[in-house]
Enzyme design. Structure first.
Site, PDB file in Angstrom:
ATOM      1  N   SER A  11      10.198  36.114  26.574  1.00  0.00           N
ATOM      2  CA  SER A  11       9.212  37.124  26.182  1.00  0.00           C
ATOM      3  C   SER A  11       9.942  38.345  25.628  1.00  0.00           C
ATOM      4  CB  SER A  11       8.330  37.494  27.377  1.00  0.00           C
ATOM      5  OG  SER A  11       7.198  38.232  26.955  1.00  0.00           O
ATOM      6  N   ASN A  12       9.286  39.480  25.571  1.00  0.00           N
ATOM      7  CA  ASN A  12       9.914  40.709  25.057  1.00  0.00           C
ATOM      8  C   ASN A  12       9.335  41.915  25.780  1.00  0.00           C
ATOM      9  OD1 ASN A  12       7.533  41.740  23.527  1.00  0.00           O
ATOM     10  ND2 ASN A  12       7.794  39.775  22.482  1.00  0.00           N
ATOM     11  N   ARG A  13       9.760  43.114  25.364  1.00  0.00           N
ATOM     12  CA  ARG A  13       9.447  44.325  26.119  1.00  0.00           C
ATOM     13  C   ARG A  13       8.117  44.968  25.759  1.00  0.00           C
ATOM     14  NH1 ARG A  13      13.912  45.962  28.863  1.00  0.00           N
ATOM     15  NH2 ARG A  13      15.901  45.105  28.170  1.00  0.00           N
ATOM     16  N   ALA A  29       3.710  41.852  19.653  1.00  0.00           N
ATOM     17  CA  ALA A  29       5.108  41.430  19.474  1.00  0.00           C
ATOM     18  C   ALA A  29       5.152  39.929  19.772  1.00  0.00           C
ATOM     19  CB  ALA A  29       6.018  42.215  20.408  1.00  0.00           C
TER      20      ALA A  29
END
Ligand code: PMT
Length: 214
Positions: free
Chosen positions: A21-23, A88
């Site tokens: 995943s991402n932030r 995102a």
């Protein structure tokens, strides 16, 4: 008007307990959805997993993976006047998902990743979206040139570019600093809270939509 907003990260499963995943916190997209609803519009928020409350008077479609987000967007895009892609979305996902938790073995582990569908990039073609198309560009470094490349390649009317390497802005912060990249010019906005920025962006996008319609 019907408005679609994507927000948050996607989660790409590796096995039953792990994911890539991402932030992204979802804050930017949720503030945009709330501001469009506040302006009296009918908003569908398609969101990856976040810890945020769904804004009042916003229809909510939760998804997990890039593929699920693509299916949701493809299903609803046709009835939208404006679409804003603030999510995102993972660009790559594991080629296979292990059915059982992957056990430790050996000193290294190689994951094979494959491309995910590009939601924003498929909005015009093959999805045939004719409304006002707004993308984001998250770059580490001055974002204008890469945002302009994305604007052209993904056939957007506007790309909102942020330098996500700047401390205090971008991912998982309450503030952002963005550059608006249009086909014929660029406009730098001063830093602002995501709440205030969202209201300004919504006014900007609604004006752009009116201009494009006439
Ligand atoms: O969620 P926050 O913590 O508030 O952070 C806000 C933000 C930094 C996530 C937001 O401001 C932002 O920049 N969102 C876009 C993040 C991103 O993935 O940018 P990108 O440059 O990789 O992608 C360009 C555009 O294509 C984006 O509109 C993205 O939604 C879209 N995209 C990307 C890949 C993909 N497979 N499908 C897409 O639709």
């Amino acid at each position: 008007m019907n408005i679609l907003v994507t927000a948050g990260p996607t989660r790409e499963p590796i096995d039953p307990v792990r994911f890539l995943s991402n932030r992204s916190s979802g804050k930017m997209g949720y503030e945009l959805a709330a501001a469009f609803a506040h302006a009296g519009h009918s908003v569908l928020l398609v969101s990856g997993p976040t810890a945020l409350d769904v804004p009042d008077r916003v229809d909510f479609l939760p998804v997990e993976t890039a593929a699920e987000m693509h299916t949701a967007v493809a299903h609803h895009l046709g009835r939208m006047a404006i679409a804003v892609f603030a999510a995102a979305v993972a660009d790559y996902t594991p080629a296979t998902v292990a059915a059982e938790k992957i056990k430790k073995s050996g000193d290294s582990l190689t994951l094979e990743l494959v491309r995910t569908p590009d939601l924003l990039g498929s909005a015009r073609s093959p999805l045939g979206f004719t409304g006002t198309l707004v993308g984001f560009a998250a770059e580490t470094g001055p974002p204008a040139a890469q945002a302009r490349e994305k604007l052209t390649r993904k056939q957007c009317d506007l790309v909102i570019a942020n330098d996500v390497s700047k401390p205090g802005f971008g991912f998982d912060s309450d503030a952002n600093e963005v550059i608006l990249v249009y086909p014929d010019h660029t406009e730098e906005l001063p830093p602002a809270s995501k709440h205030n920025l969202a209201h300004l962006l919504v006014d900007t996008i609604l004006e752009l939509h009116q201009r494009l319609k006439t």
